[in-house]
Design a protein around this motif. Structure first.
Motif, PDB file in Angstrom:
ATOM      1  N   ARG A  31       0.833  -1.208   0.000  1.00 48.52           N
ATOM      2  CA  ARG A  31       0.000   0.000   0.000  1.00 48.52           C
ATOM      3  C   ARG A  31       0.865   1.254   0.000  1.00 48.52           C
ATOM      4  N   TYR A  34       5.427   2.996   2.565  1.00 49.01           N
ATOM      5  CA  TYR A  34       5.354   2.689   3.996  1.00 49.01           C
ATOM      6  C   TYR A  34       6.226   3.664   4.784  1.00 49.01           C
ATOM      7  N   ASP A  35       5.731   4.035   5.964  1.00 47.06           N
ATOM      8  CA  ASP A  35       6.573   4.836   6.850  1.00 47.06           C
ATOM      9  C   ASP A  35       7.795   4.043   7.283  1.00 47.06           C
ATOM     10  N   ALA A  53       3.744   0.622  14.699  1.00 42.70           N
ATOM     11  CA  ALA A  53       2.312   0.525  14.381  1.00 42.70           C
ATOM     12  C   ALA A  53       1.469   1.143  15.484  1.00 42.70           C
ATOM     13  N   SER A  58       2.544   3.571   9.246  1.00 50.18           N
ATOM     14  CA  SER A  58       2.284   2.421   8.381  1.00 50.18           C
ATOM     15  C   SER A  58       3.538   1.558   8.324  1.00 50.18           C
ATOM     16  N   GLY A 137      -2.358  -3.514  12.330  1.00 50.42           N
ATOM     17  CA  GLY A 137      -2.205  -2.764  11.091  1.00 50.42           C
ATOM     18  C   GLY A 137      -0.896  -3.014  10.377  1.00 50.42           C
ATOM     19  N   VAL A 138      -0.115  -3.977  10.862  1.00 51.52           N
ATOM     20  CA  VAL A 138       1.152  -4.310  10.213  1.00 51.52           C
ATOM     21  C   VAL A 138       0.895  -5.231   9.032  1.00 51.52           C
ATOM     22  N   ASP A 139       1.417  -4.871   7.862  1.00 52.02           N
ATOM     23  CA  ASP A 139       1.349  -5.751   6.698  1.00 52.02           C
ATOM     24  C   ASP A 139       2.504  -6.747   6.773  1.00 52.02           C
TER      25      ASP A 139
END
Length: 497
Positions: A31, A34-35, A53, A58, A137-139
């Protein structure tokens, strides 16, 4: 050739794999930018991902194997589970000292001991599972990560773009370049917890923390253990008197100890595996059914494409970082075993949180400013924090040490655990605590009190007045402070008016 861990029932069930490795679930779609992109999901990577997170950033987390890294899967967690069984089994043999009936020959079910370890590992894995990370919220991406440029990671067919990245790929067991050893087959810390049966004779090569822990544990479980160390003492990072106490304890357990001994060759003799050794100029050999190598760890920095990202590294020392954990690529930081000399879980987690704050919150925290406690979980345990005596000499820092023997501590006497000492190092002429070494049955807990004391800047004067529960083994810390106070008061009285 390292031995491969055999399949184990408890580890193959769906609950364990659901927590540490989701092989059947496709990776999420990347997405945007990412930060923070984290490479490696061991203690450092997990700590960084969860921390970032929770702060609202992100995060993408990439892991090529199992969540939890060495600490959960092949390190701290399984080793401490086996050590607990070994300590209980060893205590059963001495039950008559406490007035309890001693079994004539306690029966050990090695498979049940290993099954307990697997259950514990599965339970702890639940606290940092893939599902929990996704809820934060971690991918989570499973696959091998590789930098393609200064701001991009490739994971399988996906591309992850990031503002900042953290490399936390950990380290792996080092092997020995000794003729005949590789072909004979050896265990390392990565495979030993898949051992299917307790060997009658076990040779342990390496006298660092892990080698000493596992050698003592397997000896207490019933193996005849020979430990080979190429140094004059065990635990080279520890003070000599601490290492000597451990050496005597292992000898009492029945271990065969070979110090100042180097392995120079290996061969088979029928069913036996034979290590050829040299002690000074004297040749010798160690015969065993199995061999366990505990000779250090090598950082995992290969095959990451670090060159493409402008990240300097050394294959032995790991990624080059400054005091703020930033690599030679200003957008990429590193933490844990991939860059630190202290390869401990707590050091990895602490450095990861520092890296996150420095990378994403414009902090300027120096990882070298943290006093990191560590412990070797033998019996007795050996723990340390802060300055060592030889470091003080090298830096020309005048110190004075205050030592309390555990044999003079009431709770240690009542527990029958009075081997060891508490030694606190003070900057001479002050009450400022610079470091401490603790050898005791509960040193891993006592050193945490010293960590709080030093972090809070509490000196010996205030420590001497703190009230502890009684009786407690931590009384040794208070007694050391009171010894300093008596010397201080005496100096005050002797001073001219």
């Amino acid at each position: 050739m390292q031995k491969n861990a055999p399949a184990t029932g408890p580890e193959d069930d769906a609950s364990y794999l659901r927590r540490v490795r989701l092989r059947d679930r496709p990776n999420p779609a990347p997405r945007g930018i990412y930060d923070l992109a984290v490479v490696g999901a061991g203690p450092a990577g997990m700590a960084a991902a969860e921390y970032a997170a929770r702060l609202g950033f992100s995060v993408a987390l990439v892991e090529r194997d199992h969540l939890g890294g060495n600490s959960l899967n092949t390190g701290s967690v399984p080793s401490k589970a086996i050590i607990r069984t070994a300590r209980l089994y060893g205590a059963m043999r001495n039950a008559d000292e406490y007035g309890a009936p001693a079994p004539y020959e306690p029966a050990l079910d090695f498979s049940q001991a290993m099954a307990r370890m697997h259950r514990i590992r599965t339970r702890i894995a639940a606290y940092h599972s893939a599902d929990d990370l996704a809820t934060l919220g971690v991918d989570v991406f499973f696959g091998s990560a590789r930098f393609t440029d200064a701001r991009t990671l490739a994971v399988n067919d996906a591309r992850l773009h990031f503002r900042k990245a953290l490399v936390a790929t950990g380290a792996r067991p080092r092997t020995l370049d000794v003729a005949g050893l590789d072909a004979m087959g050896c265990y390392t810390s990565a495979t030993v917890f898949g051992m299917a049966a307790l060997p009658k004779r076990l040779a342990v090569v390496g006298g660092g923390p892990l080698g000493c822990e596992l050698a003592q544990a397997f000896c207490r479980l019933g193996a005849h253990v020979t430990i080979v160390q190429n140094n004059a003492k065990f635990l080279p990072r520890e003070e000599r008197d601490a290492a000597e106490i451990l050496s005597r304890a292992m000898a009492r357990d029945g271990m065969e100890i070979r110090l100042n001994t180097t392995v120079v060759g290996a061969r088979r003799d029928g069913a036996a595996k034979v290590l050829e050794t040299v002690n000074y100029d004297v040749k010798g050999e160690v015969r065993a059914d199995e061999i366990l190598l505990c000779v250090g760890r090598t950082p995992n920095v290969e095959e990451l494409g670090l060159e493409q990202a402008g990240i300097a590294f050394d294959r032995e020392k790991g990624i080059e970082v400054d005091d703020f954990l930033r690599s030679t690529n200003a957008h990429v930081y590193a933490a844990g075993d991939a860059c630190l000399a202290l390869k401990f879980t707590n050091a990895a987690q602490a450095s990861a949180r520092i890296a996150v704050r420095n990378a994403l919150m414009r902090a300027r925290e120096r990882h070298v400013d943290i006093a990191t406690p560590w412990c070797t979980f033998c019996d007795p345990e050996i723990a340390h924090i802060g300055l060592q005596v030889w470091e003080a000499r090298r830096q020309r820092i005048a110190i004075k040490s205050f030592t309390v023997m555990m044999q003079d501590v009431d709770r240690a006497i009542t527990d029958g655990e009075d081997t060891g000492f508490v030694k606190i190092h003070i900057a001479e002429g002050t009450d400022r605590i610079l470091g401490a070494t603790i050898v005791a049955s509960r040193a891993s807990e006592l050193i945490n009190e010293m960590a709080v004391i030093m972090s809070a800047g509490i000196g010996m004067k205030a420590l001497a007045e703190m009230v502890h529960t009684y009786p407690a083994q931590s009384d040794a810390i208070m007694l050391a402070a009171q010894a300093w106070r008596r010397e201080f008061d005496k100096a005050v009285r002797a001073a001219p008016a």
